[in-house]
Scaffold this motif. Structure first.
Motif, short mmCIF file in Angstrom:
data_model
loop_
_atom_site.label_atom_id
_atom_site.label_comp_id
_atom_site.label_asym_id
_atom_site.label_seq_id
_atom_site.Cartn_x
_atom_site.Cartn_y
_atom_site.Cartn_z
N GLY A 1 0.65 -1.26 0.00
CA GLY A 1 -0.12 0.00 -0.08
C GLY A 1 0.68 1.34 0.03
O GLY A 1 2.07 1.22 -0.11
N ALA A 2 0.25 2.53 0.35
CA ALA A 2 0.87 3.62 0.29
C ALA A 2 0.16 4.18 1.30
O ALA A 2 -0.64 4.32 2.10
N LEU A 3 1.25 5.33 2.02
CA LEU A 3 0.87 6.34 3.06
C LEU A 3 0.29 7.56 2.26
O LEU A 3 0.99 8.06 1.60
N PRO A 4 -0.87 7.80 2.99
CA PRO A 4 -1.49 8.99 2.25
C PRO A 4 -0.98 10.29 3.04
O PRO A 4 -0.72 10.34 4.12
N PHE A 5 -0.82 11.41 2.13
CA PHE A 5 -0.23 12.61 2.57
C PHE A 5 -1.54 13.62 2.41
O PHE A 5 -1.85 13.55 1.14
N ILE A 6 -2.26 14.25 3.35
CA ILE A 6 -3.45 15.11 3.22
C ILE A 6 -2.81 16.30 3.21
O ILE A 6 -2.25 17.11 3.89
N GLY A 7 -2.89 17.17 1.81
CA GLY A 7 -2.45 18.51 1.63
C GLY A 7 -3.37 19.46 2.21
O GLY A 7 -3.26 20.49 2.68
N ILE B 1 -4.44 14.97 -2.14
CA ILE B 1 -3.84 14.09 -1.58
C ILE B 1 -2.74 13.37 -2.61
O ILE B 1 -2.86 13.23 -3.43
N LEU B 2 -1.69 13.19 -1.63
CA LEU B 2 -0.44 12.28 -2.15
C LEU B 2 -0.36 11.21 -1.91
O LEU B 2 -0.65 10.63 -0.67
N ALA B 3 -0.17 9.88 -2.62
CA ALA B 3 0.23 8.65 -2.14
C ALA B 3 1.82 8.55 -2.23
O ALA B 3 2.28 8.61 -3.27
N VAL B 4 2.38 8.06 -0.90
CA VAL B 4 3.74 8.13 -0.79
C VAL B 4 3.93 6.69 -0.36
O VAL B 4 3.59 6.03 0.25
#
Length: 88
Positions: A35-41, A84-87
């Motif tokens: 999976g990915a870690l979400p970053f919430i802008g 939102i970014l997927a990291v």
């Protein structure tokens, strides 16, 4: 051979979807098995499917938050956060 560390190697913008899981690839790295870690802008709620399969909505996530979770989908329905970014 590249050496991968525990830090993220890639990030990509997310378009939330009720039907499609995240497609995670970048450079020489393919993360389709994780999976990915979400970053919430921009603040809001985020509905996700966790790597373990559970779907849950997190409420009132502030601007600029890295969420320490692994997700495979970010849902359009139930997600009000933006940028939102997927990291991964």
């Amino acid at each position: 051979m590249p050496q991968y560390l525990d830090q993220a190697l890639n990030a990509q913008a997310v378009t939330p979807s009720d039907t499609t899981d995240l497609s995670l690839s970048g450079g020489n790295f393919d993360n389709t098995a994780s999976g990915a870690l979400p970053f919430i802008g921009t603040a809001g709620n985020i509905k996700v499917t966790m790597l373990g399969g559970q779907t849950v909505t997190f409420l009132n996530i502030p601007d600029g938050t890295f969420m320490p979770i692994q997700v495979v989908r970010i849902w359009a329905t139930g997600t009000t956060a933006t940028n939102i970014l997927a990291v991964f």
